[in-house]
Design a protein around this motif. Structure first.
Motif, mmCIF file in Angstrom:
data_model
loop_
_atom_site.group_PDB
_atom_site.id
_atom_site.type_symbol
_atom_site.label_atom_id
_atom_site.label_comp_id
_atom_site.label_asym_id
_atom_site.label_seq_id
_atom_site.Cartn_x
_atom_site.Cartn_y
_atom_site.Cartn_z
ATOM 1 N N GLU A 145 0.940 -1.117 0.124
ATOM 2 C CA GLU A 145 0.029 -0.105 -0.056
ATOM 3 C C GLU A 145 0.895 1.434 0.018
ATOM 4 O O GLU A 145 1.889 1.469 0.621
ATOM 5 C CB GLU A 145 -1.041 0.085 1.294
ATOM 6 C CG GLU A 145 -1.941 1.129 1.200
ATOM 7 C CD GLU A 145 -2.951 1.042 2.425
ATOM 8 O OE1 GLU A 145 -3.649 1.678 2.267
ATOM 9 O OE2 GLU A 145 -2.865 -0.005 3.140
ATOM 10 N N ILE A 146 0.692 2.150 -0.756
ATOM 11 C CA ILE A 146 1.291 3.440 -1.008
ATOM 12 C C ILE A 146 1.080 4.307 0.282
ATOM 13 O O ILE A 146 -0.253 4.466 0.737
ATOM 14 C CB ILE A 146 0.843 4.200 -2.113
ATOM 15 C CG1 ILE A 146 1.252 3.230 -3.383
ATOM 16 C CG2 ILE A 146 1.366 5.500 -2.290
ATOM 17 C CD1 ILE A 146 0.616 3.787 -4.640
ATOM 18 N N PRO A 160 0.039 7.218 2.951
ATOM 19 C CA PRO A 160 -0.419 8.552 2.660
ATOM 20 C C PRO A 160 0.130 9.698 2.206
ATOM 21 O O PRO A 160 -0.116 10.545 1.512
ATOM 22 C CB PRO A 160 -1.509 8.641 3.991
ATOM 23 C CG PRO A 160 -1.496 7.232 4.571
ATOM 24 C CD PRO A 160 -0.021 6.339 4.095
ATOM 25 N N ALA A 162 0.517 9.615 -1.374
ATOM 26 C CA ALA A 162 -0.528 9.328 -2.428
ATOM 27 C C ALA A 162 -0.608 10.332 -3.391
ATOM 28 O O ALA A 162 -1.054 10.210 -4.604
ATOM 29 C CB ALA A 162 -1.704 9.203 -1.807
ATOM 30 N N TYR A 185 0.386 10.012 -7.200
ATOM 31 C CA TYR A 185 -0.110 9.071 -7.960
ATOM 32 C C TYR A 185 -1.338 9.506 -8.424
ATOM 33 O O TYR A 185 -1.979 10.503 -7.929
ATOM 34 C CB TYR A 185 -0.256 7.750 -7.302
ATOM 35 C CG TYR A 185 1.173 7.230 -6.861
ATOM 36 C CD1 TYR A 185 1.751 6.294 -7.769
ATOM 37 C CD2 TYR A 185 1.603 7.372 -5.646
ATOM 38 C CE1 TYR A 185 2.940 5.769 -7.362
ATOM 39 C CE2 TYR A 185 2.915 6.895 -5.398
ATOM 40 C CZ TYR A 185 3.606 6.050 -6.096
ATOM 41 O OH TYR A 185 4.649 5.690 -5.883
ATOM 42 N N GLY A 199 -7.251 7.221 -6.887
ATOM 43 C CA GLY A 199 -7.679 5.987 -6.845
ATOM 44 C C GLY A 199 -6.439 4.997 -6.952
ATOM 45 O O GLY A 199 -6.749 3.730 -6.679
ATOM 46 N N ILE A 200 -5.305 5.304 -6.980
ATOM 47 C CA ILE A 200 -3.982 4.480 -6.965
ATOM 48 C C ILE A 200 -3.813 4.179 -5.581
ATOM 49 O O ILE A 200 -3.284 5.143 -4.932
ATOM 50 C CB ILE A 200 -3.020 4.941 -7.732
ATOM 51 C CG1 ILE A 200 -3.306 5.060 -9.346
ATOM 52 C CG2 ILE A 200 -1.771 3.982 -7.863
ATOM 53 C CD1 ILE A 200 -3.633 3.652 -9.986
ATOM 54 N N THR A 201 -3.594 2.941 -5.080
ATOM 55 C CA THR A 201 -3.668 2.755 -3.598
ATOM 56 C C THR A 201 -2.400 1.742 -3.293
ATOM 57 O O THR A 201 -1.848 1.679 -2.127
ATOM 58 C CB THR A 201 -4.621 2.102 -3.216
ATOM 59 O OG1 THR A 201 -5.285 0.906 -3.581
ATOM 60 C CG2 THR A 201 -5.835 3.033 -2.900
ATOM 61 N N HIS A 202 -1.953 1.142 -4.433
ATOM 62 C CA HIS A 202 -0.908 -0.091 -4.150
ATOM 63 C C HIS A 202 0.228 0.168 -5.294
ATOM 64 O O HIS A 202 0.073 0.695 -6.464
ATOM 65 C CB HIS A 202 -1.364 -1.323 -4.256
ATOM 66 C CG HIS A 202 -2.177 -1.845 -2.976
ATOM 67 N ND1 HIS A 202 -3.610 -1.146 -2.834
ATOM 68 C CD2 HIS A 202 -1.958 -2.385 -1.862
ATOM 69 C CE1 HIS A 202 -3.871 -1.641 -1.541
ATOM 70 N NE2 HIS A 202 -3.136 -2.248 -0.893
ATOM 71 N N ASN A 203 1.515 -0.164 -4.840
ATOM 72 C CA ASN A 203 2.578 -0.109 -5.730
ATOM 73 C C ASN A 203 3.172 -1.367 -5.947
ATOM 74 O O ASN A 203 3.087 -2.214 -5.072
ATOM 75 C CB ASN A 203 3.516 0.786 -5.150
ATOM 76 C CG ASN A 203 4.869 1.060 -6.254
ATOM 77 O OD1 ASN A 203 4.639 1.379 -7.088
ATOM 78 N ND2 ASN A 203 5.818 0.244 -5.931
#
Length: 150
Positions: free
Chosen positions: A80-81, A83, A86, A89, A92-96
């Motif tokens: 998870e990116i 906060p 965030a 990105y 809506g992008i939450t993961h890398n």
């Protein structure tokens, strides 16, 4: 906007000393070389080569560091990116997805930091390097490196 796909490059000596970099931001944590793809069509290997050069001044493919020393471990971490990052990105992008590489260099290889990214560096035995990393995926990759490089 950053792409949610990055590389983690563990730079190490044959003796398994690992290069760690101290971030030059509010986090001020220690880590290996990391960086995101510049574009969706940039090969991950090219991302690794670029990030190593930008962050450390080490040129992969030079006489001192042959390209064959950069190894794609074919290992991925999805996380998870944070906060705090965030905003870098798209909404809506939450993961890398992080792709792990290793780069073996000779002891004494010069390091030239990018001052806007890092404050200082240290070469540490692999167990100590893993303990110092702020990122659990970075620490896990270093522990794997140490365990398999026997």
């Amino acid at each position: 906007m950053k792409l949610p796909e990055s590389v983690l490059v563990l730079i190490h000596t044959p003796q398994r000393d690992v290069l760690l970099l101290e971030r030059n931001d509010a986090l001020r944590g220690w880590q290996s070389v990391t960086g995101s793809r510049a574009s969706a069509d940039e090969p991950l290997r090219d991302t690794a080569v670029r990030e190593v050069a930008e962050e450390t001044g080490i040129v992969i493919g030079s006489a001192a560091v042959p390209a064959t020393r950069l190894v794609d471990l074919d290992r991925r971490h999805v996380y998870e990116i944070l906060p705090a990052w965030a905003h870098r990105y798209a909404p809506g992008i939450t993961h890398n997805t992080e792709h792990v590489f290793t780069l073996q260099v000779d002891r004494g290889t010069p390091v030239r930091l990018s001052p806007h990214e890092h404050l200082r560096f240290e070469w540490l035995p692999w167990r100590d390097a893993a303990a110092r990393c702020f990122s659990r995926t970075n620490a896990a990759a270093i522990l794997d490196l140490g365990a398999t490089a026997r």
